[in-house]
Design a protein around this motif. Structure first.
Motif: not given
Length: 112
Positions: A57, A59, A83-84, A101-103, A105
């Protein structure tokens, strides 16, 4: 003479019973409370699959590049549930695993 034999028999009897006496040791254990709650640990029991750098990802890549300048990517893994990510990085012969994390973080870093 009877008293002498009686005394000797009594002493031998007491000595024999003293040698055969056994001691018992009891240990008590405190049972665990019935309502113990364990918080889930992140990344425990997760299955990861290898991915290419292009599949990470954006991010996550952005955060990893900023935090780990000078490190090289050895291996990238993604949790099966998406999820990660687990990134295995190396610098100066030292390998680390960074979890995101996937976002994007940051979760944690461990020695690989």
């Amino acid at each position: 003479m009877k008293n002498l034999f009686l005394s000797a028999a009594l002493v031998l009897g007491l000595a024999a019973s003293a040698q055969t006496a056994t001691t018992t040791q009891t240990t008590t254990t405190t049972p665990a409370p019935a309502s113990v709650q364990v918080a889930p640990v992140s990344n425990q029991d997760k299955e990861y699959a290898k991915v290419t750098q292009s599949e990470i990802a954006p991010e996550v890549l952005k955060q990893a590049v900023a935090k780990y300048k000078g490190y090289q990517l050895v291996e990238a893994l993604k949790a099966e549930d998406g999820s990660d990510y687990k990134l295995v990085l190396t610098k100066d012969g030292k390998d680390i695993a960074a979890f995101y994390k996937a976002n994007g973080e940051f979760i944690k870093e461990v020695a690989a």
